[in-house]
Design an enzyme around this catalytic site. Structure first.
Site, PDB file in Angstrom:
ATOM      1  N   SER A  34       0.832  -1.206   0.000  1.00 38.96           N
ATOM      2  CA  SER A  34       0.000   0.000   0.000  1.00 38.96           C
ATOM      3  C   SER A  34       0.867   1.257   0.000  1.00 38.96           C
ATOM      4  O   SER A  34       0.442   2.319   0.442  1.00 38.96           O
ATOM      5  CB  SER A  34      -0.936  -0.023   1.215  1.00 38.96           C
ATOM      6  OG  SER A  34      -1.753  -1.166   1.147  1.00 38.96           O
ATOM      7  N   HIS A  35       2.080   1.136  -0.526  1.00 44.40           N
ATOM      8  CA  HIS A  35       3.042   2.238  -0.466  1.00 44.40           C
ATOM      9  C   HIS A  35       2.921   3.155  -1.673  1.00 44.40           C
ATOM     10  O   HIS A  35       3.806   3.187  -2.521  1.00 44.40           O
ATOM     11  CB  HIS A  35       4.469   1.696  -0.371  1.00 44.40           C
ATOM     12  CG  HIS A  35       4.635   0.607   0.638  1.00 44.40           C
ATOM     13  ND1 HIS A  35       5.632  -0.329   0.573  1.00 44.40           N
ATOM     14  CD2 HIS A  35       3.921   0.308   1.749  1.00 44.40           C
ATOM     15  CE1 HIS A  35       5.523  -1.170   1.601  1.00 44.40           C
ATOM     16  NE2 HIS A  35       4.499  -0.804   2.316  1.00 44.40           N
ATOM     17  N   ILE A  36       1.813   3.876  -1.756  1.00 43.28           N
ATOM     18  CA  ILE A  36       1.716   4.881  -2.802  1.00 43.28           C
ATOM     19  C   ILE A  36       2.218   6.206  -2.233  1.00 43.28           C
ATOM     20  O   ILE A  36       2.041   6.495  -1.054  1.00 43.28           O
ATOM     21  CB  ILE A  36       0.296   4.980  -3.390  1.00 43.28           C
ATOM     22  CG1 ILE A  36      -0.765   5.021  -2.293  1.00 43.28           C
ATOM     23  CG2 ILE A  36       0.024   3.786  -4.293  1.00 43.28           C
ATOM     24  CD1 ILE A  36      -2.174   5.182  -2.830  1.00 43.28           C
TER      25      ILE A  36
END
Lengths: 592, 240
Positions: free
Chosen positions: A518-520
């Site tokens: 979920s590393h945007i």
């Protein structure tokens, strides 16, 4: 009818990691702070208690703890020639919801970025020449250095109780740690977690190939720990229901287990839950924020005036709020001008599956934690010579398998039928002896001119506001990097003794249904002048000096590590600047 | 009192406590806490079909028992309760795409943009099961899918899987993918949801279930874990 509320010193939008940190620091300064949170209050005993937290269907597959797209979603397309369509159910990344934010469902992998990551463009240009970088790559220096952040990395790790082994203590390389890390001022607060069979076997194989494996830094604690705020966490029990889940055992560092028990007792703090901020209000000059407007769970609208506004939402919602509020200038990919929405990035994940002889290997994949694992860092950042390779960037390679949850672990050897007797037999034969580590290669995603966020012209949220529109695709640089790193990873899995190794390098186009952490990141990046960034080095808006924007929103590009360590360090760095500089003399902390 | 009884008896109270107005809207002065505010899952009881008609249920039971056939060690999809699992999911929020972004306009995009159909899983099953029986009756002397031989059933399923068998008014391949996913989820999910009866699937693969403490096992490398599996509600050792 908008009800105007009494003024507060500080309005914080979103009560996850950064909101909790900023609220705690600024209440210490005596300020009257309100945190306004879109989701519900969440706590261990009520939301993920030990009696039923180990539920793969409910939490992993049906997203119980996450924001629901019916409340707010985004639209997505690979490029500006396509029509963006809404993300109807989450896929490529997961968005936290409620108090604690993503700090509830994260793995707790607590990394620091490399010193060279913070000066990326200067570093690569100096080493390889300016022409080595693709023309449309828009990476840049952060405006802050590793040395600036080191005390704050340290403070965040001691807040969390991070379990790990130092690799570089004040410049002295330490046996068994990561020799590539930047110098740290002291050891981790707790020793590394124990490792399972598969993790240990990976480390042995990596060592045989000449690498220097080390335990992944973990916010699932190896032993109980009391942090500097006086909050105690318990020892991790390796239950294998960590990321995507809340920790029922008070063993995973989160705002709930490190800050909130102290913060909520302070008389100058208040949290309002199930209240969604719809815009930041600006004065006529558009150079000052006057507060925020929000809607509560009953649909009533409020104006909350505040002297200081701090956006602590998840990355893309911070960007959306800036765009909806008219802060700064929206980014235009055709001209490259405008700062709000540019340099949107993610992560480049890949892996190699290992199928082992079931009579010789039993990995018990369910005995694990969210941040367990052994890693090597030889191929991260610029730790290796990219000259002959024709790409930049890299990642850590690791056996970081976090679980044996059965529905997630149905990987079978290629050629196995998808159903029927043979499928059933293959599942029986492979479950305990398969290495299925989705994040085995955890690599960088650099920024490009045509990857950005703006507002969608068609699709709206429940209040009728435009959704954020994500335009993003993989570029050749990242795909080349992924193929090369995945080969290196597969060599280690082979060395572990796998009878069959199946490489899964990342392929384009970017697919919004395929989970990739979920590393945007990015969208309102930090930098050294208003011509290349939305925020200055203290995460203060160049356009509206009483507005600060926290989180991975500020990353100019993504490194090959999990972001939360850096997000926490930046929040503490920003809070220190507000406390020591801004409050004495409110105004721009850096003069353009 | 065993845990299943506890979960059952607390369900009524929880319905009241979960209403939105009782959520802490303002948190001040300490951690908010109220007793009984947790929200455990309600255990599925096998007391008739909640979504399927009896004809649909017969088709689904036959279908899941070919996707996961019985063998001497482990029951098949039917006896594991996969059809009951799917029935309860379709009768509940997942059958409606609850929580999905369902605002229009709906239009097809690229594969990378993900599914864009407004047709919910409940609607897909209803249409496809009707069409499946029609297709079987047309092809196999008026027999429904459930009445076919195992070999005939397998041929029909293969036809759906490879796209050679079309279903009237619905995408046959997508339906195959949907029912396969749901069947496998029911097989492997906690038995509290109606599938994986007796933890048969967990016993088959060697997954001990909803344990939360493996500190005694983390160091025992390459040894098979001997703990008996536990479910959220079903294990006799759970008690208060």
């Amino acid at each position: 009818m908008v009800q105007k509320l009494p003024r507060k010193d500080v309005a914080i939008v979103g009560l996850g990691w950064t909101g909790s940190i900023l609220a705690n620091e600024l209440t210490d300064e005596g300020l009257d702070v309100v945190a306004i949170e879109r989701g519900p209050w969440r706590d261990t005993a009520t939301d993920f208690p030990i009696s039923y937290a180990q539920d793969e269907l409910r939490y992993r597959l049906q997203h119980e703890l996450f924001l629901r797209p019916s409340q707010i979603s985004v639209t997505f397309r690979n490029n500006a020639r396509q029509t963006a369509l809404p993300v109807r159910n989450w896929g490529a990344f997961m968005l936290g919801n409620g108090v604690g934010g993503a700090g509830i469902h994260w793995n707790a992998e607590t990394w620091r970025f490399l010193p060279s990551d913070f000066v990326l463009r200067s570093h690569l240009t100096q080493r390889y020449g300016a022409n080595f970088l693709p023309q449309d790559m828009t990476i840049q220096d952060w405006g802050v250095t590793f040395d600036d952040l080191e005390p704050h990395y340290d403070a965040f790790e001691y807040l969390c109780g991070t379990s790990g082994r130092a690799g570089n203590l004040k410049g002295a390389i330490q046996e068994g740690g990561n020799p590539f890390e930047g110098p740290r001022s002291r050891a981790y607060p707790t020793p590394p977690q124990k490792q399972g069979f598969g993790h240990a076997l990976f480390a042995k194989a990596a060592q045989e190939l000449g690498y220097k494996p080390f335990p992944q830094p973990s916010g699932n604690l190896s032993q109980s720990y009391t942090n500097p705020l006086g909050v105690t966490l318990g020892q991790c029990t390796y239950c294998g229901f960590c990321e995507w889940f809340g920790c029922a055992n008070y063993s995973k560092a989160s705002p709930q287990t490190t800050i909130l028990p102290v913060l909520t007792r302070k008389s100058n703090f208040e949290a309002r839950t199930e209240c969604e901020v719809t815009r930041v209000n600006l004065d006529r000059s558009r150079k000052m924020a006057t507060g925020v407007t929000y809607v509560n769970g009953s649909g009533e609208e409020f104006e909350q005036p505040a002297d200081l506004v701090i956006l602590c939402g998840f990355q893309l919602f911070n960007v959306q709020l800036l765009l909806l509020s008219g802060v700064g200038t929206p980014y235009d990919p055709n001209t490259g001008r405008g700062q709000i929405g540019r340099n949107f990035t993610h992560q480049t994940l890949s892996t190699a599956l290992g199928f082992f002889d079931k009579d010789k290997f039993n990995f018990n994949p369910f005995v694990a934690s969210g941040a367990i694992g052994m890693c090597i860092d030889e191929f991260n950042g610029d730790n290796f010579d990219h000259g002959p390779l024709g790409f930049v960037g890299g990642g850590y390679l690791g056996q970081v398998q976090t679980n044996g949850r059965p529905i997630e672990n149905m990987e079978l050897p290629p050629g196995t039928p998808a159903w029927g007797t043979q499928w059933k037999q293959a599942l029986r034969d492979n479950y305990l002896s398969t290495l299925n580590c989705g994040a085995g290669v955890h690599a960088s995603f650099y920024s490009y001119r045509d990857n950005y966020i703006d507002l969608d012209p068609t699709y709206k949220d429940r209040f009728g506001r435009p959704l954020a529109r994500l335009t993003i695709d993989f570029h050749d640089n990242e795909l080349k990097m992924s193929a090369w790193l995945t080969d290196k990873y597969a060599e280690i899995v082979k060395q572990m003794g796998a009878r069959q190794v199946v490489e899964k390098p990342r392929k384009g186009p970017y697919d919004v249904t395929q989970y990739q952490t979920s590393h945007i990141n990015g969208g309102a990046i930090m930098g050294d002048n208003p011509g290349n960034s939305a925020l200055n080095r203290y995460l203060q808006s160049w356009d509206v000096p009483n507005l600060f924007v926290q989180g991975a929103t500020a990353f100019p590009q993504n490194a090959g590590y999990n972001p939360t360590g850096t997000v926490g360090a930046l929040a503490l760095w920003s809070a220190a600047a507000i406390r020591s500089q801004y409050l004495k003399n409110p105004g721009p902390l850096v003069h353009a | 009192m065993n845990r299943r009884k506890l979960l059952g008896s607390s369900a009524v109270v929880l319905l009241v406590l979960r209403s939105r107005s009782l959520r802490a809207a303002i948190v001040k002065g300490g951690l908010p806490w109220r007793p009984g505010a947790a929200d455990p899952p309600a255990a599925v009881t096998p007391d008739g079909w909640k979504f399927f008609t009896s004809q649909e249920a017969a088709a689904v039971e036959a279908f899941v028992d070919r996707l996961i056939p019985p063998d001497p060690q482990t029951p098949g999809g039917k006896d594991c309760g996969c059809a009951v699992f799917i029935d309860r999911q379709l009768a509940g929020p997942p059958g409606r795409y609850d929580g999905y972004y369902m605002s229009g306009p709906f239009q097809d995009g690229t594969k990378q943009q993900g599914p864009q159909s407004p047709v919910t899983p409940a609607q897909q099953y209803r249409k496809a099961l009707l069409a499946l029986d029609s297709a079987c009756r047309a092809k196999f002397a008026n027999k429904s899918f459930a009445d076919l031989s195992d070999r005939q059933k397998d041929d029909v399923i293969k036809g759906l899987e490879d796209g050679s068998l079309e279903l009237d008014g619905t995408d046959a391949k997508k339906f195959f993918e949907l029912i396969l996913k749901d069947t496998q989820q029911g097989f492997l999910a906690d038995p509290i949801y109606g599938g994986n009866r007796g933890m048969a699937a967990w016993k088959m693969i060697g997954f001990p279930g909803a344990h939360y403490d493996y500190r005694d096992w983390i160091d025992r490398h390459n040894q098979r874990v001997t703990l008996p599996p536990v479910g959220i509600a079903d294990h006799p050792n759970w008690s208060l």
